[in-house]
Design a protein around this motif. Structure first.
Motif, PDB file in Angstrom:
ATOM      1  N   SER A  70       0.836  -1.189   0.000  1.00  0.00           N
ATOM      2  CA  SER A  70       0.000   0.000   0.000  1.00  0.00           C
ATOM      3  C   SER A  70       0.876   1.245   0.000  1.00  0.00           C
ATOM      4  O   SER A  70       2.016   1.234   0.463  1.00  0.00           O
ATOM      5  CB  SER A  70      -0.922   0.006   1.223  1.00  0.00           C
ATOM      6  OG  SER A  70      -0.170   0.177   2.409  1.00  0.00           O
ATOM      7  N   CYS A 246      -2.539  -9.096   7.016  1.00  0.00           N
ATOM      8  CA  CYS A 246      -2.039  -7.788   7.436  1.00  0.00           C
ATOM      9  C   CYS A 246      -3.024  -6.717   6.991  1.00  0.00           C
ATOM     10  O   CYS A 246      -3.315  -6.605   5.794  1.00  0.00           O
ATOM     11  CB  CYS A 246      -0.672  -7.512   6.818  1.00  0.00           C
ATOM     12  SG  CYS A 246       0.621  -8.650   7.326  1.00  0.00           S
ATOM     13  N   LEU A 247      -3.506  -5.947   7.929  1.00  0.00           N
ATOM     14  CA  LEU A 247      -4.398  -4.845   7.595  1.00  0.00           C
ATOM     15  C   LEU A 247      -3.587  -3.627   7.146  1.00  0.00           C
ATOM     16  O   LEU A 247      -2.350  -3.655   7.138  1.00  0.00           O
ATOM     17  CB  LEU A 247      -5.280  -4.499   8.796  1.00  0.00           C
ATOM     18  CG  LEU A 247      -6.290  -5.570   9.220  1.00  0.00           C
ATOM     19  CD1 LEU A 247      -7.028  -5.144  10.475  1.00  0.00           C
ATOM     20  CD2 LEU A 247      -7.276  -5.886   8.088  1.00  0.00           C
ATOM     21  N   GLU A 248      -4.277  -2.576   6.778  1.00  0.00           N
ATOM     22  CA  GLU A 248      -3.661  -1.364   6.252  1.00  0.00           C
ATOM     23  C   GLU A 248      -2.521  -0.856   7.146  1.00  0.00           C
ATOM     24  O   GLU A 248      -2.665  -0.729   8.358  1.00  0.00           O
ATOM     25  CB  GLU A 248      -4.731  -0.273   6.127  1.00  0.00           C
ATOM     26  CG  GLU A 248      -4.220   1.124   5.860  1.00  0.00           C
ATOM     27  CD  GLU A 248      -3.559   1.266   4.501  1.00  0.00           C
ATOM     28  OE1 GLU A 248      -2.807   2.229   4.316  1.00  0.00           O
ATOM     29  OE2 GLU A 248      -3.803   0.416   3.612  1.00  0.00           O
ATOM     30  N   THR A 250       0.300  -2.243   8.082  1.00  0.00           N
ATOM     31  CA  THR A 250       0.916  -3.186   9.025  1.00  0.00           C
ATOM     32  C   THR A 250       1.795  -4.203   8.303  1.00  0.00           C
ATOM     33  O   THR A 250       2.401  -5.048   8.960  1.00  0.00           O
ATOM     34  CB  THR A 250      -0.152  -3.952   9.842  1.00  0.00           C
ATOM     35  OG1 THR A 250      -0.926  -4.781   8.966  1.00  0.00           O
ATOM     36  CG2 THR A 250      -1.073  -2.996  10.570  1.00  0.00           C
ATOM     37  N   ASN A 265      -2.816   0.109  13.614  1.00  0.00           N
ATOM     38  CA  ASN A 265      -1.963   0.267  12.437  1.00  0.00           C
ATOM     39  C   ASN A 265      -1.067   1.475  12.650  1.00  0.00           C
ATOM     40  O   ASN A 265      -1.290   2.292  13.550  1.00  0.00           O
ATOM     41  CB  ASN A 265      -2.806   0.405  11.163  1.00  0.00           C
ATOM     42  CG  ASN A 265      -3.658   1.671  11.153  1.00  0.00           C
ATOM     43  OD1 ASN A 265      -4.152   2.113  12.184  1.00  0.00           O
ATOM     44  ND2 ASN A 265      -3.848   2.248   9.981  1.00  0.00           N
ATOM     45  N   SER A 473      -6.607 -10.751  11.877  1.00  0.00           N
ATOM     46  CA  SER A 473      -5.435  -9.994  11.447  1.00  0.00           C
ATOM     47  C   SER A 473      -4.324 -10.129  12.476  1.00  0.00           C
ATOM     48  O   SER A 473      -4.532 -10.649  13.583  1.00  0.00           O
ATOM     49  CB  SER A 473      -5.795  -8.512  11.254  1.00  0.00           C
ATOM     50  OG  SER A 473      -5.889  -7.856  12.513  1.00  0.00           O
ATOM     51  N   ARG A 513     -12.573  -7.231   6.029  1.00  0.00           N
ATOM     52  CA  ARG A 513     -11.265  -6.584   5.935  1.00  0.00           C
ATOM     53  C   ARG A 513     -11.275  -5.384   4.984  1.00  0.00           C
ATOM     54  O   ARG A 513     -10.558  -4.407   5.200  1.00  0.00           O
ATOM     55  CB  ARG A 513     -10.215  -7.606   5.486  1.00  0.00           C
ATOM     56  CG  ARG A 513      -9.761  -8.530   6.607  1.00  0.00           C
ATOM     57  CD  ARG A 513      -8.797  -9.583   6.133  1.00  0.00           C
ATOM     58  NE  ARG A 513      -9.478 -10.651   5.417  1.00  0.00           N
ATOM     59  CZ  ARG A 513      -9.264 -10.958   4.143  1.00  0.00           C
ATOM     60  NH1 ARG A 513      -8.398 -10.250   3.438  1.00  0.00           N
ATOM     61  NH2 ARG A 513      -9.907 -11.942   3.567  1.00  0.00           N
ATOM     62  N   ASN A 517      -9.881  -1.773   6.162  1.00  0.00           N
ATOM     63  CA  ASN A 517      -8.732  -1.157   5.497  1.00  0.00           C
ATOM     64  C   ASN A 517      -9.046   0.252   5.004  1.00  0.00           C
ATOM     65  O   ASN A 517      -8.205   1.152   5.099  1.00  0.00           O
ATOM     66  CB  ASN A 517      -8.264  -2.028   4.328  1.00  0.00           C
ATOM     67  CG  ASN A 517      -7.470  -3.233   4.792  1.00  0.00           C
ATOM     68  OD1 ASN A 517      -6.809  -3.189   5.824  1.00  0.00           O
ATOM     69  ND2 ASN A 517      -7.527  -4.313   4.042  1.00  0.00           N
ATOM     70  N   GLN A 518     -10.233   0.443   4.469  1.00  0.00           N
ATOM     71  CA  GLN A 518     -10.610   1.770   4.001  1.00  0.00           C
ATOM     72  C   GLN A 518     -10.673   2.765   5.164  1.00  0.00           C
ATOM     73  O   GLN A 518     -10.226   3.912   5.045  1.00  0.00           O
ATOM     74  CB  GLN A 518     -11.971   1.709   3.289  1.00  0.00           C
ATOM     75  CG  GLN A 518     -11.920   1.060   1.923  1.00  0.00           C
ATOM     76  CD  GLN A 518     -10.992   1.789   0.962  1.00  0.00           C
ATOM     77  OE1 GLN A 518     -10.954   3.008   0.904  1.00  0.00           O
ATOM     78  NE2 GLN A 518     -10.226   1.022   0.198  1.00  0.00           N
ATOM     79  N   LEU A 520      -9.096   2.541   8.083  1.00  0.00           N
ATOM     80  CA  LEU A 520      -7.794   2.742   8.705  1.00  0.00           C
ATOM     81  C   LEU A 520      -6.932   3.748   7.954  1.00  0.00           C
ATOM     82  O   LEU A 520      -5.971   4.290   8.512  1.00  0.00           O
ATOM     83  CB  LEU A 520      -7.052   1.401   8.806  1.00  0.00           C
ATOM     84  CG  LEU A 520      -7.631   0.372   9.776  1.00  0.00           C
ATOM     85  CD1 LEU A 520      -6.784  -0.891   9.786  1.00  0.00           C
ATOM     86  CD2 LEU A 520      -7.745   0.938  11.189  1.00  0.00           C
ATOM     87  N   LYS A 521      -7.249   4.007   6.702  1.00  0.00           N
ATOM     88  CA  LYS A 521      -6.496   4.980   5.919  1.00  0.00           C
ATOM     89  C   LYS A 521      -6.882   6.412   6.267  1.00  0.00           C
ATOM     90  O   LYS A 521      -6.120   7.343   6.018  1.00  0.00           O
ATOM     91  CB  LYS A 521      -6.749   4.766   4.421  1.00  0.00           C
ATOM     92  CG  LYS A 521      -6.229   3.454   3.864  1.00  0.00           C
ATOM     93  CD  LYS A 521      -6.623   3.321   2.400  1.00  0.00           C
ATOM     94  CE  LYS A 521      -6.181   1.985   1.833  1.00  0.00           C
ATOM     95  NZ  LYS A 521      -6.609   1.816   0.420  1.00  0.00           N
TER      96      LYS A 521
END
Length: 531
Positions: A70, A246-248, A250, A265, A473, A513, A517-518, A520-521
């Protein structure tokens, strides 16, 4: 790269079609406005050309070396301290990403100047310079190509999506983050020791297909054995090897460590060292164990300050840092010794044994957290213990790491302190390599790559079915590790993680997930409070 090279070489050739327009050149060269617009030509065109080619080559290097990481990870790595980085990685960037664009830019510039000189000698040019109108045309063309290139390459690495997401706000942490500092944690009367081994880039995919991996041969037979004989939380059923995703932000070393020890994260503001503080308002596993009287050591074979790892562990809390520089001071290696990122894992395990002997001699519980390095991308480090069983270096390095970790665990089991010690073995993240590499020939869209994990000698009760068919995760490792030490966690959640032993649904199981992820950004007020 070839397309750009040919295109820019053709540009000066196009002038031949208009080289006889001498009167036009004389008139335009006297125009003040055109003079001003053409003035930056000598600097603007080479710089724009170099940046254009550099953007293409760096994205190509990134994709071929690190895979689909990412953009947040790219930004974090660019803004983190680079001291201690393996020279092989730096050399690869220079040779593959920087030198080719530089050589192409110089070649095109020289060819262009030669052509102008030739045209002058042929009396097609009245003076030894490029006409002003030609300069302006080339400036415009180069700027258009540069903007287009940045747009295309930025899309490839997710830059535009990242810029958009960080401008958006979310209350994700406010809704789902559980503050460990405000959560009741009951430790057993006899506190257990913890040995937490982060294995660089180790994932379950390296097992064969029969055991849950994707390879024709099982490169990690010993890790597979340890997982089957102990506790392996898997996304698969029927005892097949699996693990967390692995999430955003990480899926790289320091981000993976923060995820597994704090269940969050790692965002841009926190990368590297922050003048001696790293996420100062965050409560991590190190903070919790320190409060309970644990001796804590972070051991690695690279320089501890790379990406601010030493600052993170000393901030959370009072870890003694045993890194590559400490190995030189303590005489494990010569002052001028360096291979790969520092020293190989063979030496790391020798140092770990000495550390454990010292830590276990005290009446206090201990936490030895260590990080291996030999399996780092792109090809790993082949030490003297590695055998040439496979025709790919990385496969041999993985197999060697598999044997070394198994031998280390067997040594631990023979020590007196083992009966009161829990061992966690986990990859720090999935491997950052291009999936077009031959080692990934069996990979398809139906297979989910996951981080390796196994917990040995845990002190908790659980139902066997909670270890299989899980969507989780690396953040879930934080409360799960404490539970493995016999800690009773009120609510079975810490940070964004869930105690897997409890059987409660994880956030990925509840929310998915993709959605996580969206979120966490995005910019999160609760998260910003950590720093």
């Amino acid at each position: 790269m070839i397309i750009y090279f040919m295109m820019f070489l053709l540009m000066p050739a196009c002038y031949l079609l208009l080289s006889h327009a001498v009167e036009l050149q004389k008139r335009t060269d006297q125009n003040k406005i055109l003079k001003v617009l053409s003035f930056p030509f000598g600097l603007l065109v080479p710089v724009a050309l170099f940046i254009t080619l550099l953007a293409c080559s760096m994205v190509t290097w990134l994709k071929s070396t690190c895979g689909d990481v990412s953009f947040s990870i790219i930004v974090l790595q660019l803004t983190s301290p680079i001291k201690g980085t393996d020279s092989g990685v730096i050399n690869s960037i220079i040779k593959t990403g920087i030198i080719p664009p530089l050589l192409v830019t110089l070649t095109i510039s020289i060819v262009y100047l030669i052509m102008v000189r030739v045209l002058y000698n042929l009396e097609d040019l009245p003076v030894k310079k490029v006409p002003a109108w030609t300069k302006i045309c080339l400036e415009i063309i180069l700027l258009i190509v540069l903007v287009g290139t940045i747009q295309i390459q930025g899309t490839k690495v997710g830059m535009w999506e990242y810029i958009k997401s960080v401008q958006e706000k979310t209350d994700f942490y406010e809704k789902y983050y559980v503050n460990p500092a405000k959560t009741k944690l009951d430790f057993p009367s006899q506190k257990r020791n913890l040995i937490y081994i982060f294995m660089e880039s180790m994932e379950s995919s390296y097992a064969d297909q029969e055991d849950g991996g994707i390879m024709d041969d099982n490169y990690i037979p010993n890790l597979t054995k340890l997982a089957k004989e102990n506790i392996n939380f898997s996304d698969k059923a029927d005892g097949k090897l699996g693990g967390p995703t692995c999430l955003e932000a990480t899926a790289y070393t320091v981000g993976g460590m923060v995820a597994q020890t704090a269940a969050i994260n790692l965002k841009l503001h926190n990368s590297g060292s922050m003048f001696g503080n790293f996420l100062p308002n965050l409560t991590t596993m190190g903070d919790i164990l320190n409060k309970e009287g644990y001796q804590q050591v972070f051991l690695c074979g690279s320089e501890g300050d790379f990406a601010g790892r030493d600052t993170y562990f000393t901030s959370h809390k009072d870890f003694h840092i045993e890194d590559y520089n400490a190995a030189k001071k303590e005489g494990f290696i010569a002052p001028d010794y360096k291979v790969f990122w520092g020293h190989e894992d063979e030496i790391l395990y020798k140092r770990a044994k000495k550390q454990l002997e010292q830590l276990s001699s005290s009446d206090k519980p201990f936490n030895l957290t260590m990080l291996t390095v030999d399996t780092h991308f792109p090809r790993g480090y082949k030490c003297r213990l590695c055998k040439d069983k496979y025709n790919r270096q990385y496969a041999n390095v993985i197999a060697c790491a598999d044997q070394q970790i198994y031998d280390f665990v067997e040594w631990i089991k023979k020590q007196d302190f083992y009966k009161n010690t829990t061992i966690v073995i986990a990859g720090d993240h999935t491997t950052m390599v291009d999936t077009s590499d031959p080692i990934w020939s069996n990979l398809n869209n139906n297979y989910k790559r996951t981080v390796y994990n196994t917990i040995i000698n845990a002190d908790c009760t659980y139902k066997e079915n909670v270890t299989e068919n899980r969507d989780f995760s690396t953040m879930d490792m934080f409360p799960t590790t404490l539970a493995a030490l016999g800690v009773q966690i009120d609510g079975n959640r810490l940070g964004l993680g869930t105690n897997l032993f409890s059987g409660q649904k994880t956030l990925p199981e509840k929310l998915g997930r993709g959605y996580i992820n969206q979120e966490l950004k995005k910019n999160d007020k609760e998260y910003n409070g950590f720093y």
